[in-house]
Design an enzyme around this catalytic site. Structure first.
Site, short mmCIF file in Angstrom:
data_model
loop_
_atom_site.label_atom_id
_atom_site.label_comp_id
_atom_site.label_asym_id
_atom_site.label_seq_id
_atom_site.Cartn_x
_atom_site.Cartn_y
_atom_site.Cartn_z
N HIS A 28 0.84 -1.20 0.00
CA HIS A 28 0.00 0.00 0.00
C HIS A 28 0.88 1.25 0.00
CE1 HIS A 28 0.77 0.62 4.26
NE2 HIS A 28 0.30 -0.58 4.56
N HIS A 31 4.13 1.42 2.27
CA HIS A 31 5.35 0.71 1.83
C HIS A 31 6.02 1.48 0.69
CE1 HIS A 31 2.45 -2.50 3.15
NE2 HIS A 31 3.43 -2.62 4.02
N CYS A 140 3.04 -7.47 14.88
CA CYS A 140 4.41 -6.93 14.98
C CYS A 140 5.44 -8.06 14.96
CB CYS A 140 4.60 -6.18 16.29
SG CYS A 140 3.62 -4.70 16.47
O1 ME8 Z 1 7.86 -4.42 9.43
N1 ME8 Z 1 3.28 4.91 6.74
O2 ME8 Z 1 7.40 -5.23 7.32
P1 ME8 Z 1 6.05 -4.47 6.94
C1 ME8 Z 1 4.58 4.93 6.41
N2 ME8 Z 1 9.07 -7.19 7.64
N3 ME8 Z 1 5.31 3.82 6.20
C2 ME8 Z 1 4.68 2.65 6.31
C3 ME8 Z 1 3.31 2.54 6.63
C4 ME8 Z 1 2.60 3.75 6.85
N4 ME8 Z 1 1.30 3.77 7.14
N5 ME8 Z 1 2.98 1.24 6.66
C5 ME8 Z 1 4.10 0.55 6.34
C6 ME8 Z 1 8.08 -5.19 8.50
N6 ME8 Z 1 5.12 1.40 6.12
C7 ME8 Z 1 9.25 -6.13 8.55
C8 ME8 Z 1 10.52 -5.35 8.27
S1 ME8 Z 1 13.17 -5.16 7.99
C9 ME8 Z 1 14.48 -6.10 8.36
C10 ME8 Z 1 11.79 -6.16 8.35
C11 ME8 Z 1 6.50 1.04 5.71
O3 ME8 Z 1 5.53 -5.12 5.70
C12 ME8 Z 1 7.53 1.47 6.75
O4 ME8 Z 1 8.78 1.59 6.15
O5 ME8 Z 1 5.15 -4.37 8.11
C13 ME8 Z 1 7.56 0.27 7.67
O6 ME8 Z 1 8.74 0.21 8.41
C14 ME8 Z 1 7.45 -0.86 6.69
O7 ME8 Z 1 6.56 -0.37 5.67
C15 ME8 Z 1 6.89 -2.09 7.39
O8 ME8 Z 1 6.57 -3.03 6.47
#
Ligand code: ME8
Length: 535
Positions: A28, A31, A140
């Site tokens: 979305h 990401h 989480c």
């Molecule tokens: O946490 N606003 O993956 P994830 C801004 N797999 N950025 C956002 C967001 C939002 N509403 N939602 C998601 C994970 N993001 C782990 C990471 S790294 C070694 C492992 C972005 O799929 C933001 O960068 O939940 C967040 O840190 C990431 O998507 C989390 O993606």
């Protein structure tokens, strides 16, 4: 600590990473926000003439993925393969993301090295067996401390991020001696004040570490979708330990030491603020335990919010980027979120704000400038860029404005990772050039047929076209599609070579676009928006 563009070990790659995203669902806006930011940073440093390595990828193990696959009646691997190929990789292509590599945590190049890393820590006595019981949030993939939970209905305890009930987990598993690293981490933060950005994120981490760290449970034995612990394969490695190691395995850790030494550690880990502790506490401690160098910076972006909540897959508030690019185009999309939200702060997406900024800054200020200048060079000089033979103070002021814009944008984006500030510097310059044209009124000067009048007209149009040449260079990292069209319409490719090869530092040079360059009208850069169909 300022970014130097080279790693401390003297190797040359400026190494930028995004989080590796969970593939339990489709991407979305949130990401895409982090990934576009990383891409702009990458392209900016490339245009500084640095060697850059940009890594993104997917996080494919753990309970969250396993449950999603189960619910869809396929194996976790089948689920991941499908989502990666159908949703994640195509989106990055659609958004013009120029990543150098895409790592998946189910790849052998990763899994084997993760096992070696964990085995090494075990052999060094950094890992021991023990028991743990506590509230766990599957969203989480993290144990929570009772103090941070929210109260839900019927006495339920909720995760503060996902607002969903946590589960009580009791496990015999393996622990990493994280608690021993608190003092060393604090010393490191002290010695490297720029390690965590922004300041608010740094303060949060300092406060957290000062409270004292608990040892980290690094294995799970209640499910099997993960990388087996090598000395005790009934356990799989905790998904976060597995995931963080992608930043090392993707650049050859344990497999290709030349590549690893030339790339690792990261110059910038871009992360959402929700996963800051993993990157600024656990990851450095894991590296310290292994005697590996620590990243230069961890930069936390704020959240894109919907209705006051973090936009998320699990809350079903995720908006697909394609819903916006189909209306505004990819270039405007890449530009908007970095322009409208101060990097590091939360921001709300609004269709109205996007439309208003698109119309005023992209279509009117920038797009119109480009098309007016090309049209006038066509009309008055048959499309051959005239020479500036009558330059004076007004032209010098434009050249000075450009030099200021280049220095400011390079400092903001290239050093401070302040995208909004850097883009604003370029758009202030666009405003200045528009103001110059309004004052000089070339359409009136054109009516003066005298040689002096013609020389003035030529000078004004040259000045505007030369400004656009620099604007194309500066905006290329942010909006590569529009910048390429502009470059083309100025005839710059034939005169100066490929846009991607133009150096940011040299963009302020004045008089680079040669007289005689073939200027053509080309496509409109930012067409007027149609009414939103379902509005
Ligand atoms: O946490 N606003 O993956 P994830 C801004 N797999 N950025 C956002 C967001 C939002 N509403 N939602 C998601 C994970 N993001 C782990 C990471 S790294 C070694 C492992 C972005 O799929 C933001 O960068 O939940 C967040 O840190 C990431 O998507 C989390 O993606």
């Amino acid at each position: 600590m300022a970014a130097t563009g080279t790693n401390s070990n003297g190797a040359s790659a400026y190494y930028v990473t995004t989080p590796i995203y969970y593939v339990n669902d489709r991407p979305h806006l949130g990401h895409a926000y982090t990934t576009v930011a990383g891409d702009v940073l990458t392209r900016w440093h490339r245009q500084r003439g640095e060697k850059v390595w940009y890594l993104t990828g997917t996080d494919e193990h753990g309970q969250k993925i396993m449950r999603t696959a189960d619910a869809n009646g396929v194996t976790p691997q089948q689920w991941c393969d499908k989502l990666v190929e159908e949703a994640w990789k195509p989106l990055w292509q659609h958004l013009d993301i120029a990543n150098d590599d895409f790592i998946r945590t189910t790849q052998e190049r990763h899994t084997h090295r993760v096992q070696e890393f964990v085995q090494d820590l075990y052999d060094k006595g950094e890992i021991y067996q023990g028991g743990y019981e506590g509230p766990y949030c599957v969203g989480c993939e993290e144990y929570k401390t009772p103090g941070e939970l929210l109260d839900g209905e019927g006495g339920a305890k909720l995760c503060p991020i996902h607002k969903r009930p946590v589960e009580m987990l009791k496990e015999e598993n393996y622990f990493f001696k994280l608690s021993e690293y608190g003092p060393k981490l604090l010393e490191f933060y002290e010695a490297n004040p720029g390690f965590i950005q922004p300041e608010s994120a740094r303060n949060e981490v300092l406060q957290f570490v000062r409270q004292g760290l608990q040892d980290l449970s690094i294995s799970r034995s209640t499910f099997d979708w993960g990388i087996p612990i090598p000395w005790d394969p009934k356990h799989v490695i905790y998904v976060w330990v597995d995931a963080l190691l992608n930043y090392a395995t993707a650049v050859g850790y344990g497999a290709d030491s030349a590549k690893f030494d030339a790339t690792f550690p990261a110059d910038v880990h871009l992360v959402g603020k929700d996963i800051l502790r993993f990157h600024a506490v656990i990851w450095p401690a894991m590296l310290m335990a292994q005697g590996l160098p620590l990243p230069k910076r961890v930069v936390a972006n704020g959240w894109l919010m919907v209705g006051g909540e973090k936009m998320s897959k699990s809350n079903l508030t995720g908006i697909a980027p394609q819903d916006l690019t189909s209306h505004f185009g990819v270039d405007a999309y890449r530009w908007y979120f970095l322009r409208a939200i101060q990097f590091g702060q939360d921001g709300s997406f609004s269709w109205e704000d996007f439309s208003a900024r698109y119309t005023s800054e992209l279509a009117n200020d920038f797009g119109n400038l480009a098309s007016r200048v090309a049209a006038m060079v066509g009309k008055y000089f048959g499309g051959a860029l005239p020479a500036a033979t009558a330059a004076g103070d007004a032209e010098q002021a434009v050249a000075d404005g450009l030099a200021r814009a280049v220095a400011e944008a390079d400092r903001k984006i290239g050093e401070e990772i302040d995208f909004a500030g850097g883009i604003a510097a370029v758009f202030d310059f666009i405003k200045q050039v528009n103001g110059y044209l309004t004052e000089q009124e070339p359409w009136k000067v054109a009516k003066d047929g005298s040689p002096e009048g013609q020389a003035r007209l030529a000078t004004i149009l040259y000045t505007a076209a030369e400004s656009l040449r620099a604007i194309a260079v500066l905006l290329n990292p942010v909006m590569p599609g529009a910048a390429a069209k502009l470059w083309d319409s100025l005839g710059a490719e034939a005169a100066l070579g490929a846009l991607a090869d133009q150096r940011i530092g040299e963009a302020a040079g004045w008089g680079l676009l040669p007289a005689g360059a073939t200027v053509t009208k080309g496509d409109i850069l930012f067409p007027r928006l149609e009414e939103k169909k379902d509005a």
